[in-house]
Design a protein around this motif. Structure first.
Motif, PDB file in Angstrom:
ATOM      1  N   ARG A 149     -32.626  35.462  32.833  1.00 40.33           N
ATOM      2  CA  ARG A 149     -33.398  34.268  32.481  1.00 40.33           C
ATOM      3  C   ARG A 149     -32.547  33.011  32.688  1.00 40.33           C
ATOM      4  O   ARG A 149     -33.023  31.991  33.187  1.00 40.33           O
ATOM      5  N   GLU A 165     -32.167  32.315  36.356  1.00 38.69           N
ATOM      6  CA  GLU A 165     -33.408  31.742  36.889  1.00 38.69           C
ATOM      7  C   GLU A 165     -33.469  30.246  36.594  1.00 38.69           C
ATOM      8  O   GLU A 165     -33.899  29.446  37.445  1.00 38.69           O
ATOM      9  N   THR A 219     -31.031  28.412  38.911  1.00 41.64           N
ATOM     10  CA  THR A 219     -31.586  28.337  40.262  1.00 41.64           C
ATOM     11  C   THR A 219     -32.648  27.253  40.359  1.00 41.64           C
ATOM     12  O   THR A 219     -32.663  26.456  41.311  1.00 41.64           O
ATOM     13  N   ARG A 220     -33.513  27.211  39.362  1.00 46.56           N
ATOM     14  CA  ARG A 220     -34.576  26.193  39.359  1.00 46.56           C
ATOM     15  C   ARG A 220     -33.980  24.797  39.298  1.00 46.56           C
ATOM     16  O   ARG A 220     -34.412  23.890  40.018  1.00 46.56           O
ATOM     17  N   VAL A 273     -39.108  36.533  33.229  1.00 48.22           N
ATOM     18  CA  VAL A 273     -38.164  36.270  34.315  1.00 48.22           C
ATOM     19  C   VAL A 273     -38.850  36.585  35.639  1.00 48.22           C
ATOM     20  O   VAL A 273     -39.281  37.717  35.858  1.00 48.22           O
ATOM     21  N   SER A 274     -38.986  35.563  36.485  1.00 51.48           N
ATOM     22  CA  SER A 274     -39.659  35.729  37.781  1.00 51.48           C
ATOM     23  C   SER A 274     -41.052  36.324  37.610  1.00 51.48           C
ATOM     24  O   SER A 274     -41.480  37.188  38.376  1.00 51.48           O
TER      25      SER A 274
END
Length: 313
Positions: A19, A22, A25-26, A162-163
């Motif tokens: 998480r 993620e 990355t965002r 997550v994703s």
């Protein structure tokens, strides 16, 4: 910078929760590479970083600039550790300060009203735990019956999306992995939930897992579905519209007002350090200090003046 960002993200994936990765990355894709991705890593200067932070603060909000500086700082520190850079261009920059938003909490009467409204609701125990233990949403959704041991609740995992997939992972930090001592009313609340859970399981076609707040088929409940219920029940209550996380603040504030000590509260909340608890709830402690600002008459029940007179005589 775009290439270095990808290398740093690949490295981060090996030591942070999915998480968290993620979120990194965002943040990189939205706030960093579109602005400075074409600049070579070794050519990046403090003035470019500062210009980015100022731009984000103006076009978004100060908090975005602050988190961007933190993310860039981690990227540059990794470059320093590997000897790719000898000085971080982030060190000479400053992110604009944001105005601290007043903490929103419910009063004891409001919290009691909300719980009264939810009596018998399938998710009553979730809100009961939030208000009486200060547990985070993901921690509550991650609870299993195997985590309950008489009057002790072991926080071992947290549920998040997550994703696009609902998954359970380790708790937020190492200190988030903790054991919470339960009062008899919380134990009774959970036992009522256990009876309802068993009935749900008996009537299900398939069932896997032992999540206390189970989703379809016995797996963890989706945080998105939980949020939908919370928002609906909160709106119907007519109470001040606070966030679910503010129930955690409500618990901590009320506990401090009742005389809880910082060290014990910090451990119960799963904070990494007592200083975090002090920083977050300093306003409550200030009120306590005011109440402790007592005169001799306050302390001795108004006997000071007569005692002084008698001694003088």
């Amino acid at each position: 910078m775009a290439d270095w960002a990808e290398e740093w993200l690949a490295h981060a994936a090996t030591h942070v929760r999915p998480r968290t990765h993620e979120e990194y990355t965002r943040w990189v894709k939205i706030y960093i590479t579109p602005y400075i991705g074409r600049i070579k890593l070794e050519k990046l200067m403090g003035r470019e970083v500062q210009a980015l932070l100022d731009k984000l603060a103006a076009s978004h909000r100060p908090r975005v600039a602050q988190l961007t500086r933190v993310t860039l700082g981690m990227m540059m520190n990794h470059a320093l550790e590997l000897g790719v850079l000898h000085r971080s261009p982030v060190q000479s920059t400053r992110a604009p300060k944001s105005e601290k938003r007043p903490m929103s909490i419910w009063t004891p009467e409001q919290a009691r009203t909300f719980l009264g409204q939810l009596r018998g609701h399938r998710l009553e125990s979730a809100f009961y735990l939030a208000i009486t233990t200060g547990m985070r949403k993901g921690e509550i959704l991650g609870l299993r019956w195997s985590d309950l041991e008489r009057d002790r609740l072991h926080v071992r995992q947290s549920v998040a999306v997550v994703s696009g997939v609902v998954r359970a992972d380790g708790p937020k930090t190492q200190t988030s992995r903790r054991t919470i001592l339960l009062t008899p009313d919380i134990v009774a609340q959970l036992e009522r939930r256990r009876a309802a859970w068993q009935e749900e399981k008996d009537h299900a076609e398939t069932w896997e897992g032992d999540y206390i707040l189970s989703g379809k088929g016995g797996g963890p409940m989706s945080p998105h579905n939980f949020d939908t219920v919370w928002q609906r029940e909160r709106a119907q209550s007519g109470l001040p519209q606070i966030r679910f996380h503010d129930l955690r603040h409500t618990y901590a504030t009320l506990a401090l007002a009742r005389g809880a000590d910082i060290a014990t509260l910090s451990e119960r909340l799963g904070h990494a350090d007592s200083s975090i608890t002090l920083k977050v709830y300093v306003h409550v402690l200030d009120e306590q200090k005011k109440r402790l600002n007592l005169s001799l008459d306050d302390l001795l029940g108004g006997a000071s003046s007569s005692a002084t007179t008698d001694e003088a005589g």
